[in-house]
Design an enzyme around this catalytic site. Structure first.
Site, PDB file in Angstrom:
ATOM      1  N   GLU A  43       2.463   0.147   7.802  1.00 50.14           N
ATOM      2  CA  GLU A  43       1.868  -0.293   9.057  1.00 50.14           C
ATOM      3  C   GLU A  43       1.539  -1.775   8.887  1.00 50.14           C
ATOM      4  OE1 GLU A  43      -1.739   1.729  10.237  1.00 50.14           O
ATOM      5  OE2 GLU A  43      -1.844   0.550  12.085  1.00 50.14           O
ATOM      6  N   ARG A 268      -1.009   9.035  -4.723  1.00 50.64           N
ATOM      7  CA  ARG A 268      -1.279   7.623  -4.486  1.00 50.64           C
ATOM      8  C   ARG A 268      -1.590   6.937  -5.801  1.00 50.64           C
ATOM      9  NH1 ARG A 268      -2.499   6.438   0.890  1.00 50.64           N
ATOM     10  NH2 ARG A 268      -3.413   4.385   0.652  1.00 50.64           N
ATOM     11  N   LYS A 278      -5.694  -1.312   2.747  1.00 51.54           N
ATOM     12  CA  LYS A 278      -5.614  -2.541   3.533  1.00 51.54           C
ATOM     13  C   LYS A 278      -6.902  -2.776   4.315  1.00 51.54           C
ATOM     14  CE  LYS A 278      -0.971  -1.581   4.747  1.00 51.54           C
ATOM     15  NZ  LYS A 278      -0.971  -0.661   5.854  1.00 51.54           N
TER      16      LYS A 278
HETATM   17  P1  ATP Z   1      -3.638   1.468   3.323  1.00 50.82           P
HETATM   18  O1  ATP Z   1      -4.831   2.363   3.372  1.00 50.82           O
HETATM   19  O2  ATP Z   1      -3.652   0.539   2.189  1.00 50.82           O
HETATM   20  O3  ATP Z   1      -3.379   0.795   4.630  1.00 50.82           O
HETATM   21  P2  ATP Z   1      -1.603   3.242   4.045  1.00 50.82           P
HETATM   22  O4  ATP Z   1      -1.126   4.478   3.391  1.00 50.82           O
HETATM   23  O5  ATP Z   1      -2.285   3.359   5.342  1.00 50.82           O
HETATM   24  O6  ATP Z   1      -2.433   2.454   3.017  1.00 50.82           O
HETATM   25  P3  ATP Z   1       0.855   2.262   4.995  1.00 50.82           P
HETATM   26  O7  ATP Z   1       1.134   0.893   5.455  1.00 50.82           O
HETATM   27  O8  ATP Z   1       0.812   3.342   5.994  1.00 50.82           O
HETATM   28  O9  ATP Z   1      -0.463   2.189   4.189  1.00 50.82           O
HETATM   29  O10 ATP Z   1       1.792   2.673   3.791  1.00 50.82           O
HETATM   30  C1  ATP Z   1       3.182   2.565   3.722  1.00 50.82           C
HETATM   31  C2  ATP Z   1       3.636   3.488   2.641  1.00 50.82           C
HETATM   32  O11 ATP Z   1       3.039   3.154   1.403  1.00 50.82           O
HETATM   33  C3  ATP Z   1       3.245   4.932   2.947  1.00 50.82           C
HETATM   34  O12 ATP Z   1       4.351   5.759   2.726  1.00 50.82           O
HETATM   35  C4  ATP Z   1       2.131   5.202   1.988  1.00 50.82           C
HETATM   36  O13 ATP Z   1       2.077   6.553   1.635  1.00 50.82           O
HETATM   37  C5  ATP Z   1       2.463   4.299   0.806  1.00 50.82           C
HETATM   38  N1  ATP Z   1       1.271   3.938   0.073  1.00 50.82           N
HETATM   39  C6  ATP Z   1       0.158   3.335   0.548  1.00 50.82           C
HETATM   40  N2  ATP Z   1      -0.772   3.214  -0.408  1.00 50.82           N
HETATM   41  C7  ATP Z   1      -0.247   3.760  -1.531  1.00 50.82           C
HETATM   42  C8  ATP Z   1      -0.729   3.951  -2.860  1.00 50.82           C
HETATM   43  N3  ATP Z   1      -1.946   3.541  -3.226  1.00 50.82           N
HETATM   44  N4  ATP Z   1       0.093   4.539  -3.752  1.00 50.82           N
HETATM   45  C9  ATP Z   1       1.322   4.938  -3.393  1.00 50.82           C
HETATM   46  N5  ATP Z   1       1.831   4.796  -2.162  1.00 50.82           N
HETATM   47  C10 ATP Z   1       1.060   4.217  -1.234  1.00 50.82           C
HETATM   48 MG    MG Z   2      -2.428   3.235   7.233  1.00 54.83          MG
END
Ligand code: ATP
Ligand code: MG
Length: 550
Positions: A43, A268, A278
């Site tokens: 995102e 994760r 983020k």
């Molecule tokens: P954040 O909370 O940092 O925004 P998110 O999961 O909402 O994390 P996205 O932008 O939706 O972030 O993530 C894109 C991809 O990266 C998704 O498939 C998510 O599962 C993966 N991802 C995000 N954080 C991690 C992590 N700490 N370890 C492994 N994969 C991750």
């Molecule tokens: Mg997210």
């Protein structure tokens, strides 16, 4: 840690992780005639962090290893938090990590198709417009122990639902007046299945579609259909989506898509002494607790890059962490080990003094002398550089002790030490200021002790680094520590757990060849690895210390 630290190069014959095993089974079963198709779906609401690197290495990695391709898909369904600047930064970071996407897509590319799939669900009696407010919807959903209750609007006719949904799209209603919900089961033990919201009204301009839409699809509706439309063969996501998998499958089972990818969850990545979200990282930026998303203390890809970490180190770190279903917090030591291992044989080694102490060579004849030293003792390919020597030098304050402890191998009154690639000196006199602080050393040098042609017969115990005061370049050195004081800061208290001493700014000196070299990565001998900051002239960022625990 999911896998023990191994020595570098120890990569052969590893057991495959469960995702790769699954892909290999699918290949054997002949289910992947067109190869593996994956996507990385961030995102665009912030910069990528090292947790994302794990997902990037996995998604792009399996497509590379087994043949196939990977989409970079921006999950841009929430225009309030998203920004085109993040879209750019994310692309830069994925490329920098060394991966190429076969196509760059956006969930918003599919808004029109998603809308049609939603209309189909309404026509099939599988979705309805609910006109309760958000609070009532939440209350009606029940809890883990109590079933939900049906919305009073659940049995609206198809015609009425179609009319309302069309008018939602046309902009006739205010935010929150109506939502579109899937009609599944209000008493499902899985709360995600209790008539989840599929669309909501948001009168905001979208960074790509502008004002074309005022209704936006929810993640659970968008993601699976985007995966299906792109022919994703393995939809890899993190464990928190496990409970969403029945909904992922429900939407695809009940929509007229001709492809149904399997969703597979993995753990994760968590890393000690930092936060990995983020949303939380955004607060550090907004509240000026760091200098920006690329502050070298941030766990972002941009921050690590600015610290002097190279892509190979991050990829190796992700490989060692592995892919499992076990949530874990990885020790910072593993990341630092990988960073060091990557720089060890390839970063030139020069001399920099972080806390300078002046040395005057009292018997220096006054001429300038140019010495030479290799850029790396074990990597001849890096060549040599010249080292100007003169009668005034800077050495490290820590390399002098007025009252040396036992086994002291550096300088002290009356004792000798070798200056790296140069001469042996002896400390004859110590000049102190009014407070007794040492401000200058008066030393003798031994002309016949020149490195490489030493005939002096002198045997000092130690070797220290130095720079020539007349030639050295004054630089700012940013020495970074941990951003947090606790190993596992939580979302509630992380702002209280910030380490107030995470940045020490030092005014030091480096030998001139470091400034003129094209390399940005250096080992400052005996001190650590440092990176010439590309955005701040004359500044070096400490990448990592030479040894664990420093
Ligand atoms: P954040 O909370 O940092 O925004 P998110 O999961 O909402 O994390 P996205 O932008 O939706 O972030 O993530 C894109 C991809 O990266 C998704 O498939 C998510 O599962 C993966 N991802 C995000 N954080 C991690 C992590 N700490 N370890 C492994 N994969 C991750
Ligand atoms: Mg997210």
């Amino acid at each position: 840690m999911e896998e023990p630290v191994k020595t570098p190069g120890d990569t052969a014959d590893e057991p495959r992780d469960f995702i790769r095993q699954r892909i290999e089974r699918d290949i054997e079963a002949g289910q992947l005639p067109d190869g593996v198709v994956t996507r990385f779906p961030p995102e665009p609401n912030g910069f990528l962090h090292i947790g994302h690197a794990k997902s990037i290495c996995l998604n792009f990695g399996v497509a590379e290893e087994y043949g196939g391709h990977t989409y970079l898909r921006f999950d841009d369904t929430n225009p309030i938090k998203e920004d085109e600047a993040y879209v750019k930064a994310i692309q830069e970071d994925v490329s920098w990590l060394g991966f190429e996407w076969t196509a760059l897509t956006h969930a918003s590319d599919y808004f029109e198709e998603l809308y049609k799939f939603a209309v189909d669900l309404i026509n099939d009696g599988k979705a309805y417009v609910d006109s309760q407010d958000a609070e009532a919807i939440r209350a009606g959903r029940g809890t883990l122990t109590e079933p939900g209750v049906n919305s009073p609007h659940r049995d609206r006719s198809v015609a009425e639902n179609l009319d309302l949904f069309t008018r939602m799209r046309a902009g006739e209603f205010a935010d929150g007046e109506h939502v579109l919900r899937a009609k599944i089961d209000m008493s499902s033990p899985n709360i995600n299945m209790r008539d989840p919201v599929l669309y909501r009204i948001r009168h905001v301009t979208h960074q790509r579609t502008g004002d074309a839409w005022c209704i936006y699809p929810m993640y659970d509706f968008t993601h699976c259909i985007s995966d299906a439309l792109e022919g994703i063969t393995h939809s890899l996501c993190t464990l928190e989506f496990e409970d969403h998998r029945p909904l992922y499958d429900w939407v695809l089972d009940n929509s007229n898509v001709n492809f149904h990818p399997p969703q597979i969850e993995f753990s994760r990545l968590g890393l000690e002494y930092t936060v990995m979200s983020k949303r939380l990282l955004n607060r550090l930026v907004d509240e000026n607790l760091v200098s920006g998303w690329d502050d070298p203390r941030m766990p972002t890809i941009a921050g690590l890059r600015r610290r002097g970490v190279r892509p190979a180190a991050i990829r190796e770190f992700c490989r060692r962490v592995g892919v499992t279903k076990q949530d874990n917090i990885i020790e910072m030591n593993l990341l630092e080990f990988c960073i060091r291992a990557d720089l060890e044989s390839s970063a030139p080694r020069g001399m920099g003094v972080l806390k300078p102490l002046k040395v005057t060579v009292t018997n220096w004849p006054g001429d300038e002398e140019t010495l030479e030293g290799p850029w790396h003792g074990k990597n001849e390919a890096l060549g040599t550089r010249t080292l100007p020597f003169s009668g005034e030098l800077w050495i490290e304050q820590d390399d002098f002790a007025m009252e040396p402890p036992k086994k002291w191998k550096r300088l002290s009154p009356g004792e000798m030490v070798r200056l790296r690639y140069a001469f042996i000196i002896r400390c004859d006199e110590v000049i102190t200021d009014a407070d007794g602080a040492v401000v200058e050393l008066k030393c003798t040098y031994f002309p016949e002790s020149r490195s490489g042609s030493d005939t002096s017969g002198l045997k000092p115990k130690g070797v220290i680094h130095w720079v020539s005061a007349a030639h050295a370049v004054a630089v700012q050195i940013n020495d970074y520590g941990r951003l947090f004081r606790v190993p596992a800061p939580t979302a509630d208290t992380f702002l209280d757990d910030i380490n107030p001493d995470s940045l020490e700014v030092l005014n030091g000196y480096v030998e001139p060849a470091i400034m003129s070299s094209e390399s940005r990565h250096f080992q400052f001998e005996r001190l650590g690895y440092f990176y010439k900051d590309p955005h701040a002239d004359g500044q070096f960022n400490k990448t990592v210390s030479l040894r664990e625990g420093f």
